[in-house]
Design a protein around this motif. Structure first.
Motif, PDB file in Angstrom:
ATOM      1  N   TYR A  54      36.985  48.693  34.901  1.00  0.00           N
ATOM      2  CA  TYR A  54      36.863  49.039  36.315  1.00  0.00           C
ATOM      3  C   TYR A  54      35.654  48.281  36.868  1.00  0.00           C
ATOM      4  CZ  TYR A  54      40.098  52.963  35.879  1.00  0.00           C
ATOM      5  OH  TYR A  54      41.203  53.741  35.675  1.00  0.00           O
ATOM      6  N   GLY A  67      43.766  42.606  40.591  1.00  0.00           N
ATOM      7  CA  GLY A  67      43.655  43.903  39.931  1.00  0.00           C
ATOM      8  C   GLY A  67      44.360  45.005  40.701  1.00  0.00           C
ATOM      9  N   GLU A  68      44.115  46.247  40.312  1.00  0.00           N
ATOM     10  CA  GLU A  68      44.700  47.412  40.960  1.00  0.00           C
ATOM     11  C   GLU A  68      43.592  48.257  41.577  1.00  0.00           C
ATOM     12  OE1 GLU A  68      47.963  48.256  41.283  1.00  0.00           O
ATOM     13  OE2 GLU A  68      48.432  46.323  40.363  1.00  0.00           O
ATOM     14  N   PRO A  69      43.537  48.339  42.922  1.00  0.00           N
ATOM     15  CA  PRO A  69      42.500  49.183  43.545  1.00  0.00           C
ATOM     16  C   PRO A  69      42.679  50.643  43.127  1.00  0.00           C
ATOM     17  CG  PRO A  69      43.587  47.773  45.162  1.00  0.00           C
ATOM     18  CD  PRO A  69      44.365  47.657  43.890  1.00  0.00           C
ATOM     19  N   THR A  70      41.571  51.347  42.935  1.00  0.00           N
ATOM     20  CA  THR A  70      41.641  52.765  42.602  1.00  0.00           C
ATOM     21  C   THR A  70      42.023  53.546  43.852  1.00  0.00           C
ATOM     22  OG1 THR A  70      39.274  52.986  43.030  1.00  0.00           O
ATOM     23  CG2 THR A  70      39.939  52.593  40.744  1.00  0.00           C
ATOM     24  N   GLU A  71      42.395  54.809  43.666  1.00  0.00           N
ATOM     25  CA  GLU A  71      42.838  55.639  44.791  1.00  0.00           C
ATOM     26  C   GLU A  71      41.773  55.780  45.866  1.00  0.00           C
ATOM     27  OE1 GLU A  71      44.644  59.392  43.827  1.00  0.00           O
ATOM     28  OE2 GLU A  71      45.796  58.495  42.186  1.00  0.00           O
ATOM     29  N   VAL A  76      38.086  48.504  41.450  1.00  0.00           N
ATOM     30  CA  VAL A  76      39.339  47.834  41.106  1.00  0.00           C
ATOM     31  C   VAL A  76      39.496  47.897  39.591  1.00  0.00           C
ATOM     32  CG1 VAL A  76      40.614  45.658  41.188  1.00  0.00           C
ATOM     33  CG2 VAL A  76      39.129  46.289  43.096  1.00  0.00           C
ATOM     34  N   TYR A  78      41.155  46.438  36.158  1.00  0.00           N
ATOM     35  CA  TYR A  78      41.712  45.227  35.565  1.00  0.00           C
ATOM     36  C   TYR A  78      42.204  45.546  34.161  1.00  0.00           C
ATOM     37  CZ  TYR A  78      39.567  42.766  39.442  1.00  0.00           C
ATOM     38  OH  TYR A  78      39.234  42.347  40.691  1.00  0.00           O
ATOM     39  N   GLU A  79      43.521  45.609  34.003  1.00  0.00           N
ATOM     40  CA  GLU A  79      44.144  45.884  32.706  1.00  0.00           C
ATOM     41  C   GLU A  79      43.723  44.832  31.681  1.00  0.00           C
ATOM     42  OE1 GLU A  79      46.274  47.745  29.785  1.00  0.00           O
ATOM     43  OE2 GLU A  79      46.207  48.499  31.840  1.00  0.00           O
ATOM     44  N   TYR A  85      39.411  39.922  35.562  1.00  0.00           N
ATOM     45  CA  TYR A  85      38.539  40.053  36.734  1.00  0.00           C
ATOM     46  C   TYR A  85      37.963  38.703  37.133  1.00  0.00           C
ATOM     47  CZ  TYR A  85      33.933  40.925  38.946  1.00  0.00           C
ATOM     48  OH  TYR A  85      32.820  40.890  39.743  1.00  0.00           O
ATOM     49  N   GLU A  88      40.821  36.179  38.376  1.00  0.00           N
ATOM     50  CA  GLU A  88      41.427  36.485  39.673  1.00  0.00           C
ATOM     51  C   GLU A  88      40.410  36.469  40.814  1.00  0.00           C
ATOM     52  OE1 GLU A  88      43.708  40.100  39.373  1.00  0.00           O
ATOM     53  OE2 GLU A  88      45.118  39.195  37.965  1.00  0.00           O
TER      54      GLU A  88
END
Length: 165
Positions: A54, A67-71, A76, A78-79, A85, A88
């Motif tokens: 994160y 990445g995927e932003p948190t709720e 963000v 990053y799997e 990170y 990207e």
């Protein structure tokens, strides 16, 4: 640990300015080698971590992209870890440096400087603004001189001394 080079040269032929010139060239050599993804022994740096990560948006040296932003939107995920990170979030184009080049924001390399130069030698190290670079160096040694770097340094000094004679 900084790079410290001791010189035992005739005082009548070698000055602090000469050392500063050679130190500046050596600094450039270290930065170029590092940008090529090579450590102080001219071996490739180990790869970046792929452990999930994160990254907080606030205070990040490099603004997280992808990445995927948190709720809550404050970070963000990053799997693929730090490797994802960095890949990207950086703008990469033709002629960019190696994948592992120790540059995120540019702060560490911009604060790698000639700290001192006298007729007896010079020191290359990090300013107070990038002391974390010494921790980076413990994991991926970039501060140092390979045998090839030392040969280049010796040849450069030899050429300069011959020019003065």
């Amino acid at each position: 640990m900084a790079v410290k080079v001791n010189l035992n040269l005739p005082k009548s032929l070698w000055t602090a300015q000469d050392s500063l010139t050679v130190a500046s060239d050596t600094l450039a050599m270290i930065k170029l080698r590092t940008s090529q993804g090579l450590d102080a022994d001219r071996r490739p740096f180990k790869g970046y971590s792929t452990r999930p990560l994160y990254v907080a948006k606030r205070g990040a040296r490099l603004t997280p992209k992808g990445g995927e932003p948190t709720e809550d939107g404050k970070s963000v995920f990053y799997e693929g870890g730090y490797k994802q990170y960095k890949h990207e979030s950086r703008r990469r184009g033709a002629g960019d440096s190696a994948e592992v080049d120790l540059v995120l924001s540019g702060n560490m390399m911009n604060n790698l400087v000639v700290k001192s130069a006298t007729a007896k030698g010079f020191v290359i190290g990090l300013t107070q603004h990038a002391q974390y670079g010494y921790l980076v160096n413990a994991d991926r040694e970039f501060l140092g001189l390979s045998d090839q770097d030392v040969d280049i340094l010796v040849n450069t000094i030899d050429i300069e001394l011959r020019r003065k004679l």
